[in-house]
Scaffold this motif. Structure first.
Motif, PDB file in Angstrom:
ATOM      1  N   TRP A   1       0.849  -1.188   0.000  1.00 57.05           N
ATOM      2  CA  TRP A   1       0.000   0.000   0.000  1.00 57.05           C
ATOM      3  C   TRP A   1       0.884   1.236   0.000  1.00 57.05           C
ATOM      4  O   TRP A   1       2.062   1.169   0.284  1.00 57.05           O
ATOM      5  CB  TRP A   1      -0.953   0.013   1.208  1.00 57.05           C
ATOM      6  N   LEU A   2       0.281   2.356  -0.346  1.00 58.91           N
ATOM      7  CA  LEU A   2       0.977   3.639  -0.312  1.00 58.91           C
ATOM      8  C   LEU A   2       0.645   4.347   0.991  1.00 58.91           C
ATOM      9  O   LEU A   2      -0.527   4.516   1.331  1.00 58.91           O
ATOM     10  CB  LEU A   2       0.567   4.503  -1.507  1.00 58.91           C
ATOM     11  N   ALA A   3       1.676   4.747   1.731  1.00 59.15           N
ATOM     12  CA  ALA A   3       1.481   5.544   2.943  1.00 59.15           C
ATOM     13  C   ALA A   3       1.371   7.002   2.518  1.00 59.15           C
ATOM     14  O   ALA A   3       2.178   7.488   1.718  1.00 59.15           O
ATOM     15  CB  ALA A   3       2.652   5.349   3.905  1.00 59.15           C
ATOM     16  N   GLU A   4       0.364   7.669   3.041  1.00 58.60           N
ATOM     17  CA  GLU A   4       0.110   9.069   2.676  1.00 58.60           C
ATOM     18  C   GLU A   4       0.504   9.996   3.823  1.00 58.60           C
ATOM     19  O   GLU A   4       0.324   9.662   5.001  1.00 58.60           O
ATOM     20  CB  GLU A   4      -1.365   9.270   2.339  1.00 58.60           C
ATOM     21  N   TYR A   5       0.994  11.193   3.442  1.00 56.98           N
ATOM     22  CA  TYR A   5       1.475  12.179   4.406  1.00 56.98           C
ATOM     23  C   TYR A   5       0.889  13.541   4.072  1.00 56.98           C
ATOM     24  O   TYR A   5       0.638  13.854   2.911  1.00 56.98           O
ATOM     25  CB  TYR A   5       3.010  12.268   4.343  1.00 56.98           C
ATOM     26  N   LYS A   6       0.721  14.372   5.112  1.00 50.44           N
ATOM     27  CA  LYS A   6       0.342  15.769   4.891  1.00 50.44           C
ATOM     28  C   LYS A   6       1.613  16.538   4.555  1.00 50.44           C
ATOM     29  O   LYS A   6       2.649  16.348   5.176  1.00 50.44           O
ATOM     30  CB  LYS A   6      -0.290  16.370   6.147  1.00 50.44           C
TER      31      LYS A   6
END
Length: 192
Positions: A97-102
């Motif tokens: 999966w892709l980890a998302e960041y602000k």
């Protein structure tokens, strides 16, 4: 008439083969059932009970993996992670999966790390300085291909193929993902 002849022929054959009176006696024994029942109960279903069957995002942004036996595993977030996106399960049960960041100045989360998980542990992290557009498993889950680039306005698509376990770079390609000509086979599952 034809039925009577068929029954008579069967009975004659049974007598010839040594069965008394031309009939077969049924043996009623539980011992003959045991091998059959064991083969049914222990049949290989092709899927291990600890193999992943689903990946979802938890309310807190964690990845949650559901195994074939119903067990759910929550994977701790990466530092700064706010969510996940584009989860896939490979044919061998490997999960990614892709980890998302602000990111400051951007109103939506950015996919900054591809995480690969297998058999109860994270086996590889693929970070990028830009953003992941898409990714896929390749070679029966043994490799991962991904497309990374700037948030807006890429001139060419930058794609890489890596070994899923070691992280070793196998191939890189810069080109037009919209074009079918001169495009490596491993980029087929990638998009903008």
């Amino acid at each position: 008439m034809h039925v009577a002849r068929a029954v008579a022929a069967r009975n004659a054959l049974l007598v010839e083969l040594g069965f008394k009176g031309g009939s077969i006696t049924m043996i009623r024994s539980r011992w003959f059932l045991i091998p059959f029942l064991l083969s049914v109960l222990l049949a290989d279903t092709g899927m291990s009970q600890d193999q992943a069957v689903a990946v979802s995002a938890g309310q807190d942004g964690t990845a949650q993996i559901t195994l074939a036996n119903g067990e759910k595993i929550t994977i701790p977030k990466e530092p700064g992670q706010v969510g996940i996106s584009e989860s896939h399960i490979g044919p061998d049960g490997t999960v990614g999966w892709l980890a998302e960041y602000k990111v400051e100045g951007v109103s939506y989360p950015i996919a900054g790390t591809l995480i690969i998980w297998r058999a109860g542990k994270t086996i590889r992290r693929f970070p990028t300085e830009q953003s992941f557009y898409s990714w896929t498993f390749y070679a029966q889950g043994k490799q991962v291909a991904y497309h990374v680039g700037p948030l807006h306005g890429e001139l060419k698509s930058h794609c890489e193929l890596h070994d899923a376990t070691s992280g070793h770079l196998i191939a890189a390609w810069d080109g037009d993902l919209e074009s079918e000509s001169n495009r490596p086979a491993w980029t087929k599952g990638l998009s903008h």
